[in-house]
Scaffold this motif. Structure first.
Motif, mmCIF file in Angstrom:
data_model
loop_
_atom_site.group_PDB
_atom_site.id
_atom_site.type_symbol
_atom_site.label_atom_id
_atom_site.label_comp_id
_atom_site.label_asym_id
_atom_site.label_seq_id
_atom_site.Cartn_x
_atom_site.Cartn_y
_atom_site.Cartn_z
ATOM 1 N N ASP A 474 -70.753 70.924 35.858
ATOM 2 C CA ASP A 474 -69.397 71.334 36.228
ATOM 3 C C ASP A 474 -69.184 72.824 36.019
ATOM 4 O O ASP A 474 -68.411 73.458 36.750
ATOM 5 C CB ASP A 474 -68.366 70.542 35.418
ATOM 6 C CG ASP A 474 -68.347 69.065 35.797
ATOM 7 O OD1 ASP A 474 -68.675 68.764 36.953
ATOM 8 O OD2 ASP A 474 -68.013 68.233 34.934
ATOM 9 N N GLN A 475 -69.840 73.379 35.018
ATOM 10 C CA GLN A 475 -69.717 74.821 34.776
ATOM 11 C C GLN A 475 -70.337 75.612 35.922
ATOM 12 O O GLN A 475 -69.796 76.638 36.343
ATOM 13 C CB GLN A 475 -70.400 75.184 33.448
ATOM 14 C CG GLN A 475 -69.838 74.471 32.237
ATOM 15 C CD GLN A 475 -68.383 74.806 32.012
ATOM 16 O OE1 GLN A 475 -67.985 75.963 32.064
ATOM 17 N NE2 GLN A 475 -67.570 73.785 31.767
ATOM 18 N N LEU A 476 -71.453 75.139 36.457
ATOM 19 C CA LEU A 476 -72.086 75.835 37.568
ATOM 20 C C LEU A 476 -71.263 75.709 38.841
ATOM 21 O O LEU A 476 -71.080 76.689 39.578
ATOM 22 C CB LEU A 476 -73.494 75.275 37.798
ATOM 23 C CG LEU A 476 -74.525 75.505 36.694
ATOM 24 C CD1 LEU A 476 -75.883 74.976 37.127
ATOM 25 C CD2 LEU A 476 -74.633 76.974 36.329
ATOM 26 N N THR A 477 -70.768 74.507 39.115
ATOM 27 C CA THR A 477 -69.997 74.326 40.353
ATOM 28 C C THR A 477 -68.690 75.115 40.326
ATOM 29 O O THR A 477 -68.147 75.448 41.386
ATOM 30 C CB THR A 477 -69.704 72.843 40.574
ATOM 31 O OG1 THR A 477 -69.006 72.308 39.438
ATOM 32 C CG2 THR A 477 -70.994 72.062 40.782
ATOM 33 N N SER A 478 -68.188 75.447 39.124
ATOM 34 C CA SER A 478 -66.956 76.238 39.054
ATOM 35 C C SER A 478 -67.151 77.627 39.643
ATOM 36 O O SER A 478 -66.194 78.264 40.091
ATOM 37 C CB SER A 478 -66.481 76.343 37.602
ATOM 38 O OG SER A 478 -67.388 77.109 36.824
ATOM 39 N N LEU A 479 -68.395 78.125 39.667
ATOM 40 C CA LEU A 479 -68.654 79.428 40.272
ATOM 41 C C LEU A 479 -68.372 79.410 41.765
ATOM 42 O O LEU A 479 -67.957 80.427 42.343
ATOM 43 C CB LEU A 479 -70.112 79.834 40.016
ATOM 44 C CG LEU A 479 -70.495 80.126 38.564
ATOM 45 C CD1 LEU A 479 -72.005 80.304 38.446
ATOM 46 C CD2 LEU A 479 -69.775 81.363 38.059
ATOM 47 N N VAL A 480 -68.593 78.275 42.397
ATOM 48 C CA VAL A 480 -68.311 78.142 43.823
ATOM 49 C C VAL A 480 -66.835 77.831 44.050
ATOM 50 O O VAL A 480 -66.190 78.400 44.932
ATOM 51 C CB VAL A 480 -69.202 77.045 44.445
ATOM 52 C CG1 VAL A 480 -68.904 76.890 45.932
ATOM 53 C CG2 VAL A 480 -70.671 77.385 44.240
ATOM 54 N N LYS A 481 -66.289 76.961 43.231
ATOM 55 C CA LYS A 481 -64.884 76.585 43.387
ATOM 56 C C LYS A 481 -63.954 77.763 43.157
ATOM 57 O O LYS A 481 -62.887 77.862 43.784
ATOM 58 C CB LYS A 481 -64.546 75.449 42.419
ATOM 59 C CG LYS A 481 -65.291 74.157 42.706
ATOM 60 C CD LYS A 481 -65.000 73.107 41.650
ATOM 61 C CE LYS A 481 -65.775 71.822 41.901
ATOM 62 N NZ LYS A 481 -65.547 70.811 40.841
ATOM 63 N N ASN A 482 -64.338 78.665 42.264
ATOM 64 C CA ASN A 482 -63.505 79.832 41.979
ATOM 65 C C ASN A 482 -63.775 81.004 42.909
ATOM 66 O O ASN A 482 -63.174 82.064 42.754
ATOM 67 C CB ASN A 482 -63.721 80.283 40.530
ATOM 68 C CG ASN A 482 -63.278 79.232 39.530
ATOM 69 O OD1 ASN A 482 -62.440 78.397 39.840
ATOM 70 N ND2 ASN A 482 -63.843 79.273 38.327
ATOM 71 N N GLY A 483 -64.709 80.827 43.840
ATOM 72 C CA GLY A 483 -64.981 81.882 44.800
ATOM 73 C C GLY A 483 -65.982 82.921 44.358
ATOM 74 O O GLY A 483 -66.181 83.925 45.051
ATOM 75 N N ARG A 484 -66.628 82.720 43.213
ATOM 76 C CA ARG A 484 -67.625 83.693 42.759
ATOM 77 C C ARG A 484 -68.837 83.712 43.685
ATOM 78 O O ARG A 484 -69.396 84.763 43.978
ATOM 79 C CB ARG A 484 -68.054 83.356 41.327
ATOM 80 C CG ARG A 484 -69.080 84.311 40.736
ATOM 81 C CD ARG A 484 -68.521 85.712 40.616
ATOM 82 N NE ARG A 484 -69.442 86.614 39.950
ATOM 83 C CZ ARG A 484 -70.404 87.302 40.583
ATOM 84 N NH1 ARG A 484 -70.558 87.163 41.882
ATOM 85 N NH2 ARG A 484 -71.198 88.112 39.915
#
Length: 523
Positions: A474-484
């Motif tokens: 989930d920490q890795l996928t947050s990079l995509v969800k947050n637009g990073r």
């Protein structure tokens, strides 16, 4: 005996040897000094009662001894209600023994506790908003060299509930905050330091003359900035042309950024920094305009990486503070940033003079009671200094027996973030690769322990340890969800194809899809 006789009028026995009964210049003063040498801080009534004389008479003696420098006067005990006196040597012993007692109070914590403490100390995850909150964040980070590519995408958003670039622009445009280059990283990235203008002379290290660019075009740009105080892109082009040097955009732009990364010039705006790492940025095209421009006609716009008003950093560093002032300011800033300052942290930040440059100041602060010295973190150097409040917070980061059954606390940080301790204050745990604090890489921490390292480019992972708790994906996928990132394309894990890794099933369970190269995640 002679002092008792002459100072207090005591009748002494007959027949004492003359060596004990010889007269001295100040018999009463000597008796008071002997009392001070064998007692801690005392008040006038104590010595008056001991010698059997009036307080008025003893105060006269105490004032005279204080003026002569033989006694110290002040408020030494926390529960004191009146003026006290103390012998200098006695007070020095009290300070040494008090410091030794304080050092023994703190049992060293595990290194993982420091990794949990640093993000909390620097305010990572604190829901702050507004310009004042951003200024508070910069107050902790000022002076630290931070990669431009991670500053506004990773470092500042991690400390703000809603980071807005316009708020940083506001601080820079008002003159409150300035940025100074601290070295290039490749062709499209570099490190910068943010400082408050009134503290720039104390925080920003002076440029090393051996590393300063010295070609004729660099000298031409320095001269125009010295003469004008500040200049825009057309002024820089004109300066290169007047010096009969190559004044095409690429030549002047390269020289301009050489001076930026050397820490010699800065800009009122952040636009050049943002344009530097912008994907798809094109090289400036040559102008096709011929003839004289008409009145009111706009001349050709310069390259985005040269926008804004440029000026020299040297005036910000004048007048030059003394070496003592510089060391004191840098020591205070390092303590403010890390709370628990170790040799490894100072060396990891690349502080000028290293840990030895600030050690005398830290030692003096300890003697004054402003910082504490001890062995706070196990496995690090013995010379560790801490702010008083930081010690209690560090001890609070210990994991007690009951915390092992609680949910794991995950945290995702850029590997270069000052709040990320591994690779700087702490060594990397055992692994099969070569993790490093490189711009564009990330670390997933589980209760302060690194479990996953996402390498630069977001195409491969490194793991630390065999038992990785659930929740890291989930920490890795947050990079995509947050637009990073637009997407994550994981091709390798620990150097092996991702399909051969036992973690592939966890990635697929969280939305990663199988592709011809590896596993991909996109929104």
């Amino acid at each position: 005996a002679g002092r008792l006789r002459d100072g207090l009028g005591v009748a002494i026995p007959i027949g004492l040897p003359a060596v004990f009964t010889d007269s001295v210049d100040d018999p009463l003063g000597d008796l008071v000094i002997r009392f001070a040498r064998t007692h801690g801080p005392f008040v006038a009534k104590q010595v008056a009662g001991r010698l059997g004389i009036s307080r008025d008479r003893i105060r006269t003696v105490l004032d005279r001894l204080t003026a002569d420098g033989r006694l110290l006067r002040g408020e030494f005990r926390p529960d004191g209600v009146e003026r006290e006196w103390c012998d200098d040597d006695v007070l020095r012993q009290l300070r040494r023994r008090s410091l030794a007692s304080l050092r023994k109070e703190v049992e060293p914590v595990d290194p993982e506790a420091l990794a949990r403490f640093l993000p909390a100390w620097q305010g990572v995850g604190v829901p702050r908003r507004g310009v004042d909150a951003l200024a508070e964040v910069l107050g902790v980070l000022q002076g630290a060299p931070i990669a431009v590519s991670t500053l506004e995408t990773d470092v500042l958003p991690a400390r703000m509930a809603s980071y807005r670039p316009g708020e940083l622009d506001q601080l820079c445009a008002s003159g409150e905050v300035v940025w100074v280059g601290a070295g290039a990283i490749g062709a499209s990235d570099g490190r910068i330091r943010f400082v408050f203008r009134d503290q720039a002379a104390l925080i920003v290290p002076s440029a090393d003359s051996a590393d300063q660019p010295s070609e004729p075009i660099h000298d031409a740009l320095r001269e125009v900035l010295t003469a004008r105080g500040s200049a825009f892109w057309p002024d820089l082009i004109a300066a290169a042309s007047a010096a009969e040097l190559s004044f095409d955009d690429n030549s002047v732009l390269a020289a301009l950024w050489d001076l930026v990364w050397a820490g010699e010039i800065t800009n009122d705006s952040l636009a050049p920094l943002r344009a530097l790492g912008a994907k798809g940025a094109k090289r400036p095209a040559k102008s096709k305009r011929r003839g004289r421009p008409r009145v009111g006609q706009m001349t050709r716009l310069g390259p985005p990486t040269a926008a804004g008003r440029w000026s020299l950093v040297a005036p910000l560093l004048s007048p030059q503070p003394s070496d003592t002032e510089l060391a004191a300011a840098r020591a205070q800033q390092l303590l403010e940033r890390y709370g628990i300052l170790t040799r490894e942290a100072a060396l990891g930040e690349g502080a000028k003079g290293g840990f030895a440059g600030v050690y005398p100041v830290l030692k003096a602060l300890e003697e004054r009671g402003q910082v504490r010295r001890g062995y706070f973190v196990a496995g690090l150097g013995a010379a560790q200094f801490a702010l008083p409040g930081a010690v209690d917070r560090l001890r609070g980061e210990r994991l007690g027996p009951g915390t092992l059954d609680e949910p794991t606390d995950f945290l995702l940080l850029a590997s270069t973030d000052p709040a990320q301790a591994y690779g700087a204050s702490l060594p990397w745990p055992e692994n099969t690769g070569r993790p490093a604090r490189t711009a564009g890489s990330f670390v997933v921490l589980a209760d302060g322990i690194p479990v996953i390292y996402l390498e630069r480019g977001a195409k491969s992972l490194l793991t630390f340890g065999a038992n990785i708790p659930d929740g890291w994906v989930d920490q890795l996928t947050s990079l995509v969800k947050n637009g990073r990132f637009r997407a994550l394309d994981i091709n390798k894990i620990d150097g092996q194809p991702v399909r051969e890794s036992a973690l592939a099933s966890q990635l697929e369970a969280h939305g990663f899809t199988l592709g011809y190269k590896g596993l991909t995640y996109r929104v």
